[in-house]
Design a protein around this motif. Structure first.
Motif, PDB file in Angstrom:
ATOM      1  N   GLU A  76       0.829  -1.212   0.000  1.00 40.87           N
ATOM      2  CA  GLU A  76       0.000   0.000   0.000  1.00 40.87           C
ATOM      3  C   GLU A  76       0.863   1.263   0.000  1.00 40.87           C
ATOM      4  N   ASN A  77       1.980   1.240   0.725  1.00 39.04           N
ATOM      5  CA  ASN A  77       2.883   2.396   0.785  1.00 39.04           C
ATOM      6  C   ASN A  77       4.372   2.033   0.737  1.00 39.04           C
ATOM      7  N   LYS A 134       6.886   2.847  -2.232  1.00 37.67           N
ATOM      8  CA  LYS A 134       6.846   4.211  -2.767  1.00 37.67           C
ATOM      9  C   LYS A 134       8.202   4.897  -2.571  1.00 37.67           C
ATOM     10  N   HIS A 169       4.552  -0.795  -6.804  1.00 38.77           N
ATOM     11  CA  HIS A 169       3.839   0.501  -6.758  1.00 38.77           C
ATOM     12  C   HIS A 169       4.599   1.441  -5.821  1.00 38.77           C
ATOM     13  N   TRP A 201       6.337   9.577  -9.226  1.00 33.15           N
ATOM     14  CA  TRP A 201       5.046  10.115  -8.764  1.00 33.15           C
ATOM     15  C   TRP A 201       5.313  11.458  -8.115  1.00 33.15           C
ATOM     16  N   GLN A 241       4.122  11.571  -2.151  1.00 35.73           N
ATOM     17  CA  GLN A 241       4.935  10.693  -1.301  1.00 35.73           C
ATOM     18  C   GLN A 241       6.388  10.642  -1.798  1.00 35.73           C
ATOM     19  N   ASN A 266       2.879   7.186 -11.943  1.00 30.29           N
ATOM     20  CA  ASN A 266       1.582   7.261 -11.279  1.00 30.29           C
ATOM     21  C   ASN A 266       1.026   8.686 -11.365  1.00 30.29           C
ATOM     22  N   GLU A 267      -0.207   8.801 -11.781  1.00 29.21           N
ATOM     23  CA  GLU A 267      -0.986  10.047 -11.635  1.00 29.21           C
ATOM     24  C   GLU A 267      -0.331  11.271 -12.276  1.00 29.21           C
ATOM     25  N   ASN A 281      -0.317   4.242 -14.418  1.00 32.61           N
ATOM     26  CA  ASN A 281      -1.420   4.069 -13.469  1.00 32.61           C
ATOM     27  C   ASN A 281      -2.024   5.425 -13.103  1.00 32.61           C
ATOM     28  N   GLN A 317      -6.975   2.938 -11.582  1.00 34.70           N
ATOM     29  CA  GLN A 317      -7.082   2.840 -10.119  1.00 34.70           C
ATOM     30  C   GLN A 317      -8.518   2.515  -9.717  1.00 34.70           C
ATOM     31  N   HIS A 369     -10.981   4.310  -8.118  1.00 35.38           N
ATOM     32  CA  HIS A 369     -11.544   4.745  -6.831  1.00 35.38           C
ATOM     33  C   HIS A 369     -12.865   5.434  -7.153  1.00 35.38           C
ATOM     34  N   GLU A 391      -6.620  -0.381  -8.009  1.00 33.42           N
ATOM     35  CA  GLU A 391      -6.856   0.138  -6.646  1.00 33.42           C
ATOM     36  C   GLU A 391      -8.344   0.264  -6.358  1.00 33.42           C
ATOM     37  N   TRP A 450      -8.311  -2.033  -3.006  1.00 32.00           N
ATOM     38  CA  TRP A 450      -7.321  -1.246  -2.256  1.00 32.00           C
ATOM     39  C   TRP A 450      -7.509  -1.417  -0.753  1.00 32.00           C
ATOM     40  N   TRP A 508      -7.931   3.298   3.218  1.00 34.62           N
ATOM     41  CA  TRP A 508      -7.430   4.671   3.317  1.00 34.62           C
ATOM     42  C   TRP A 508      -8.578   5.683   3.373  1.00 34.62           C
TER      43      TRP A 508
HETATM   44  C1  XIL Z   1      -2.719   5.808  -0.445  1.00 36.53           C
HETATM   45  C2  XIL Z   1      -2.589   4.849   0.726  1.00 36.53           C
HETATM   46  O1  XIL Z   1      -3.672   3.963   0.712  1.00 36.53           O
HETATM   47  C3  XIL Z   1      -2.542   5.629   2.011  1.00 36.53           C
HETATM   48  O2  XIL Z   1      -2.228   4.763   3.102  1.00 36.53           O
HETATM   49  C4  XIL Z   1      -1.513   6.748   1.955  1.00 36.53           C
HETATM   50  O3  XIL Z   1      -1.601   7.536   3.122  1.00 36.53           O
HETATM   51  C5  XIL Z   1      -1.715   7.608   0.724  1.00 36.53           C
HETATM   52  O4  XIL Z   1      -1.704   6.789  -0.440  1.00 36.53           O
HETATM   53  N1  XIL Z   1      -3.581   6.489  -5.421  1.00 36.53           N
HETATM   54  C6  XIL Z   1      -2.450   5.704  -5.288  1.00 36.53           C
HETATM   55  C7  XIL Z   1      -2.155   5.050  -3.980  1.00 36.53           C
HETATM   56  O5  XIL Z   1      -1.751   5.458  -6.273  1.00 36.53           O
HETATM   57  O6  XIL Z   1      -0.773   4.922  -3.758  1.00 36.53           O
HETATM   58  C8  XIL Z   1      -2.803   5.796  -2.855  1.00 36.53           C
HETATM   59  O7  XIL Z   1      -2.582   5.058  -1.646  1.00 36.53           O
HETATM   60  C9  XIL Z   1      -4.283   6.016  -3.112  1.00 36.53           C
HETATM   61  C10 XIL Z   1      -4.478   6.845  -4.345  1.00 36.53           C
END
Ligand code: XIL
Length: 300
Positions: A43-44, A47, A80, A84, A87, A126-127, A169, A204, A206, A235, A265, A273
């Motif tokens: 998850e982190n 990074k 992952h 980016w 982070q 990423n993003e 991603n 992703q 979300h 995700e 996710w 998260w």
């Molecule tokens: C999020 C994690 O879930 C959290 O724990 C952290 O604080 C922030 O990042 N897009 C992404 C992921 O690519 O890495 C992110 O994960 C959520 C949004």
């Protein structure tokens, strides 16, 4: 099939989750994760701030905890993420221009070198695209190093680990009508035309009230796949946890041969998260299967 992973395997796909190293001591968590999922994303822990806290000094302790847990339990791993705007460690945030560009390259080489031959697919970038109607790049320190930073990242990544699939991603590229989706689509088409190495696009996914699931999601998946890349849902979480929406997502992936797998996710709502109140995942805070779980299992 009686688990998500076994059900996904019936069509040659995987079903994954994000794992947090800090939760690996929680036996309810690990029992569910081990039973239900066959693809793991840290998850982190992989990074930039986690793996290169000081410039040139790599730290894989937390990343390796997640990696080793996955492999010891027979699962594959998605990497992952390597480049980016978020982070980033403080030292990287402070860089710009050619020194930031070189730091990005060194970071990709350092992390992919450590995991060389061990990762199913890396989210290389990423993003990088902007929200809203521009369809263009997000402003970031990496973008300000020059518009070619994404292709440089992908070329670096291919050389660092030729065995990993290389993914772009992003979020809010699920709705085919959105400018951001079209921007990423045009980049992938350009990369394929010019021979920039890219193997997959990560949606992703979300989903929430501002970016809801739309039935044109299948068109998005089909359109990216038609460019000659795999599509992975990387995700997935759905605010409110609608069982119907979860089934729609699964059905849309299964409709496209190159949609190779789905990752949610987090394991339980309490691990998300977004907070447990969003009820976005497949297991409740007590580890019980939700209606959305049965809906996904039946659709797979
Ligand atoms: C999020 C994690 O879930 C959290 O724990 C952290 O604080 C922030 O990042 N897009 C992404 C992921 O690519 O890495 C992110 O994960 C959520 C949004």
């Amino acid at each position: 099939a009686s688990t998500l992973a076994a059900a996904a395997q019936q069509s040659g796909r995987y079903f994954g989750t994000a794992i947090a190293a800090g939760r690996l001591g929680d036996q309810t968590y690990t029992t569910i994760a081990n039973r239900e999922f066959d693809m793991i994303t840290a998850e982190n822990e992989m990074k930039i701030d986690a793996t290169e806290p000081n410039r040139g000094q790599f730290n894989f302790s937390a990343g390796d905890r997640v990696y080793n847990w996955a492999v010891q339990n027979g699962k594959r791993v998605r990497g992952h993420t390597l480049a980016w705007h978020s982070q980033q460690p403080g030292w990287m945030q402070a860089l710009s221009g050619s020194s930031l560009r070189q730091a990005m390259i060194n970071h990709i080489n350092g992390v992919m070198g450590h995991y060389r031959g061990k990762i199913y697919a890396w989210d290389v970038v990423n993003e990088a695209y902007a929200d809203g109607n521009s369809g263009g790049r997000r402003d970031s320190n990496l973008q300000r190093t020059g518009n070619d930073w994404i292709e440089v990242a992908f070329r670096t990544a291919r050389a660092a680990d030729p065995s990993a699939k290389l993914c772009y991603n992003d979020y809010n590229i699920d709705n085919w009508n959105w400018a951001k989706t079209q921007g990423v689509y045009n980049m992938v088409r350009d990369f394929k035309q010019r021979g920039v190495p890219i193997d997959c696009v990560g949606l992703q996914s979300h989903f929430n009230s501002n970016s809801p699931y739309n039935s044109n999601y299948r068109t998005t998946i089909q359109s990216f796949a038609a460019l000659g890349v795999d599509v992975q849902i990387t995700e997935l979480d759905i605010q409110g946890g609608s069982a119907t929406t979860y089934a729609n997502v699964v059905n849309d992936c299964l409709a496209v041969p190159r949609c190779t797998g789905i990752t949610v996710w987090g394991v339980r709502d309490s691990d998300s998260w977004l907070g447990a109140g969003a009820s976005p995942l497949l297991f409740d805070g007590n580890g019980n299967k939700k209606a959305a779980y049965n809906s996904v299992l039946n659709a797979l």
